[in-house]
Design an enzyme around this catalytic site. Sequence first.
Site, short mmCIF file in Angstrom:
data_model
loop_
_atom_site.label_atom_id
_atom_site.label_comp_id
_atom_site.label_asym_id
_atom_site.label_seq_id
_atom_site.Cartn_x
_atom_site.Cartn_y
_atom_site.Cartn_z
N HIS A 295 0.91 -1.34 0.09
CA HIS A 295 -0.10 0.10 0.05
C HIS A 295 0.85 1.26 0.07
O HIS A 295 0.28 2.37 -0.41
CB HIS A 295 -0.85 -0.14 1.32
CG HIS A 295 -1.96 -1.13 0.88
ND1 HIS A 295 -3.56 -0.79 0.59
CD2 HIS A 295 -2.17 -2.41 1.25
CE1 HIS A 295 -4.06 -1.82 0.38
NE2 HIS A 295 -3.03 -2.80 0.68
N ASP B 229 -12.15 -4.98 0.56
CA ASP B 229 -10.94 -5.87 0.71
C ASP B 229 -11.64 -7.23 0.07
O ASP B 229 -12.39 -7.76 0.79
CB ASP B 229 -10.32 -5.89 1.92
CG ASP B 229 -9.28 -6.94 2.26
OD1 ASP B 229 -8.89 -7.70 1.10
OD2 ASP B 229 -8.74 -7.00 3.17
N HIS C 22 4.20 -6.29 11.90
CA HIS C 22 2.96 -7.10 12.88
C HIS C 22 3.11 -6.70 14.39
O HIS C 22 3.63 -7.53 15.02
CB HIS C 22 2.96 -8.34 12.54
CG HIS C 22 1.54 -8.84 13.06
ND1 HIS C 22 0.86 -8.50 13.91
CD2 HIS C 22 0.84 -9.69 11.98
CE1 HIS C 22 -0.25 -9.24 13.74
NE2 HIS C 22 -0.64 -10.00 12.75
N VAL D 4 -2.95 -15.71 12.58
CA VAL D 4 -4.35 -15.86 11.73
C VAL D 4 -4.29 -14.39 10.78
O VAL D 4 -3.32 -13.64 10.70
CB VAL D 4 -5.24 -15.19 12.95
CG1 VAL D 4 -5.73 -16.29 13.83
CG2 VAL D 4 -5.20 -13.85 13.39
N GLY E 27 -5.11 -11.40 8.12
CA GLY E 27 -5.56 -10.17 8.66
C GLY E 27 -6.75 -9.63 7.74
O GLY E 27 -7.11 -8.14 7.68
N HIS E 28 -7.28 -10.35 6.94
CA HIS E 28 -8.31 -10.00 5.88
C HIS E 28 -9.52 -10.79 6.31
O HIS E 28 -9.58 -11.90 6.69
CB HIS E 28 -7.71 -10.25 4.30
CG HIS E 28 -6.46 -9.66 4.12
ND1 HIS E 28 -6.58 -8.42 3.67
CD2 HIS E 28 -5.21 -10.07 4.21
CE1 HIS E 28 -5.36 -7.95 3.23
NE2 HIS E 28 -4.46 -8.89 3.58
#
Lengths: 563, 563
Positions: free
Chosen positions: B90, B206, B245, B376, B378-379
Amino acid sequence: MTEAHNEEAQLPPPLPEGGLRIIPLGGLGAIGRNMTVFEYDGKLLVVDCGVLFPDVEQPGVDLILPDFGPILDRLDDIQAIVLTHGHEDHIGAVPYLLAHKADIPLVGSQFTLALVEAKLAERRIQPYTLTVREGGRERLGPFECEFFAVNHSIPDALAVAIRTPAGLVLHTGDFKMDQLPLDGRITDLAGFARLGAEGVDLLLSDSTNAEIPGFVTPEREIGPVLDSIFAKARGRIIVASFASHVHRVQQVFDSALEHGRKVALIGRSMVRNMGIARDLGLLNIPAGLVVGLDEATSMPPEQIVLMSTGSQGEPMSALGRMASGDHRHITIAPGDTVVLASSLVPGNETSVYRVINRLARAGAVVVHKDVAKVHVSGHAPAGELLYLLNVVRPSNLMPVHGEWRHLRAHARLGIESGVAPDRVVLCEDGDVVDLVEGRASLVGRVKSRYVYVDGLAVGDVSESLLTERRILGDGGFIATTVVVDSVTGKVVAGPTVSAKGFSEDAAAFNAVIPLVTEALNRAAADGITDPHQLQQIVRRTVGRWVNDAYRRRPMIVPTVVEV
Amino acid sequence: MTEAHNEEAQLPPPLPEGGLRIIPLGGLGAIGRNMTVFEYDGKLLVVDCGVLFPDVEQPGVDLILPDFGPILDRLDDIQAIVLTHGHEDHIGAVPYLLAHKADIPLVGSQFTLALVEAKLAERRIQPYTLTVREGGRERLGPFECEFFAVNHSIPDALAVAIRTPAGLVLHTGDFKMDQLPLDGRITDLAGFARLGAEGVDLLLSDSTNAEIPGFVTPEREIGPVLDSIFAKARGRIIVASFASHVHRVQQVFDSALEHGRKVALIGRSMVRNMGIARDLGLLNIPAGLVVGLDEATSMPPEQIVLMSTGSQGEPMSALGRMASGDHRHITIAPGDTVVLASSLVPGNETSVYRVINRLARAGAVVVHKDVAKVHVSGHAPAGELLYLLNVVRPSNLMPVHGEWRHLRAHARLGIESGVAPDRVVLCEDGDVVDLVEGRASLVGRVKSRYVYVDGLAVGDVSESLLTERRILGDGGFIATTVVVDSVTGKVVAGPTVSAKGFSEDAAAFNAVIPLVTEALNRAAADGITDPHQLQQIVRRTVGRWVNDAYRRRPMIVPTVVEV
């Protein structure tokens, strides 16, 4: 744990009398090219002889074979090749070994031998075969073999127990322990328990899923998932799976029958293998269910299922061609449902997702293992491996069939289940293990290179050649050609510069020409006329320039020709 | 569904007055290089400006940028670049866009801007920035922007609502909906509901996990898993994760504190980012917990945790170097526990498993996502996307951030949740979508190539150059050099043959020399003297021979020099 850490070949001592020698020539350190050689009293027994499929580190390679070097001068000693099942990573290298000696007997189950015979027929080799089945025993030279049913992602898989005066060895082959398999043929844990009671001196067991906790989902849970996909689909259904996964194909047949669809088989290996499976009674094809592709393409889409190869994203497979719009008869269209009823073999992710994206781009709904439970693994995870270890209670454990991470995880399971840590032999291809007086230990190493098949030739591709390919693949090359007078060393023509895979901007990289000319002039002034030395000067000049100007590492190819 | 299927660029018509134009320049068709351009009344707003990491199909490439072509002559019209969060996909292309015009304002949250500023500082660019936070509003030219908190795998992520007279657009950025996130900062579903009540004309959302059913596991379930790994470990612990993260690193800090270990941060980006996070109060570092690497290496292994980069198998990262035994300070040893607390980005599987195998080979116990719940995503998966769709009830939906399979799955979710099928705009990079009178529709296409960064140069690597690299990488090359008389065309020197990446067996491939000589003699007899024609003759001769003799496809490189 006895562990192999010697990088240099350290030839093993002579095998002590009464001892059994075990040499894994493939399958330990990578998933593929499984092959284990057993030696007793001067005689050899080979278990499996498979291929490994290359990954990105082996560009341009078609197949990777076990290194037959250590047994090539002893082919007459080989009593037989026992094939545990018909997957390519267990039978694929048989033609290459039989090319050296065609009459080594092949021992295996009916389905396994049928698959390997079909493969050999393509090369006009008619092998000597001995069909065995679970419960059977065969004496193969000094090796007393007993066969056991195991459940795997292909029918008719076997484990083999090998008895010699050195002790009892159990080689599981590939297996899982689905307790309710579709064909009712479970892994013979009771038989293994009998061996355990007798005393198993060495267990060689499948490590593929040793890292994965728990138990495998029963194969029959796939059926309802397929059913619900079939129930929802309004148009054509295309299912891709391994061409040897008879039970998965059976489930597709069952769902098709249930939903009033006909099935056409697509892909050469799919058609061939399912023909064999049907002939051997392993696949039940209801009358009229299977139609030819011609008939299928003329039927309404909602009445048809295409059962195809290509589940691993192979670009030249039936599904791969459909995805890229190159299939002669089938064009993917909105309304199609494509099911990838298969695992994703590590290394294939990029190609599989490329195929999925292309199918989605063409309008198909694509169902794959991330989205729905359309596949279960064929290999026992940790929970099942512990069952086996606890039933067999082997004195020595040698994890086989896995990358290093799998073998090590399996070794840990062995120790946790009670195998003495110094009796767990963690080794890799080429290591030599002797079983002497009930104790297995690492005694040396034989040469075990990757042997590459590329096109028609075997063995002319080496690791250093693959390094050249990687350099060329990452950066292309810059070639500089200059013609010099053989007496004076003076430049007669050139230098010219050409490049492939390096940069589109030829005007920019031609900027190196004056630098090369200058360097050659300096060399001439210094009286350097040796073309090899001049070549080195050109190489250094271009190499330094490209690093400064581009921060890239193309291969530098200087050619100095004398006239 | 409105769907882009036009392969050829079909330039869009002028934007109707009062309409809003949306041009995705990246992020649709691949996960990466996210960039969307909004145009209203002659002014532009850019949302995100990221890079895409290459896969095996882009050998030798370092980065892939969005194609700035469509906006390069309109840089003065850009009101701002809104950055939704600080991930490379991004923000990574910001330096390349600012290289064209350094004073385009950057708008983003505190953490996002701190990361992009650190990146720009390396190139000595000091940007104009405007810090915003959730709840804030900014008028950026004709674009009235409102910012909303979203929960993602990096702190301080934002969604942005863009109001123009053409309507209300919501761009979610990357998000998931962990309902109990570690920092308590949930995705602002209530705020989105308010927008929904007002009437969202277009939702860009997303799509990364749109194929995956259900809901994401809460981030806080990772903590206990890490705790149990820490409790079991007897030696050194090495944890690898994404260097941005912060919450995962916080969990590692918490577990370390709990188990009486100190933590050393390893890897340049890890040290830098965690410094920024601490300074902004996003990372809580208990006093004395973090030590330098020097101190760490002098402490007993059971008292130390190394928090490292390299979770994606990058060979030059800290973990990659440890795995290959090349790290200057850290040598992996039996007793080490290595945790890969990260997802496996598609395309990285081979390198990640290679690192895991090398670590296992060196004796470490390696815990990764296949083995335990140490990561896990992130989306938001399908279940969460439906929540969003039902709360926002957009008139038009444009799935963003995904490969084709993800975009299509998201489109289906949109339709299932009630968006009119003809209001779901499924498109890809370079498509032009106009929002006019409440209706979004595809109106054309602009050029949107992959722009490759390779070393110092940008843009001189094209698709055809990558094809050359792939050919060279798969088969190497055979170069044939011959010197001919410029008048008679007669051979003066050569032909010589050399090869790289083709075959080790030079004696075998030198067999082509007499064939080339013969072909050149024939050409001379026919009076052919044009070097270009002679080159073609050499190419054909060598090409035919290599196909017949090898069934391989090396690049054939003929060089004919005139003297």
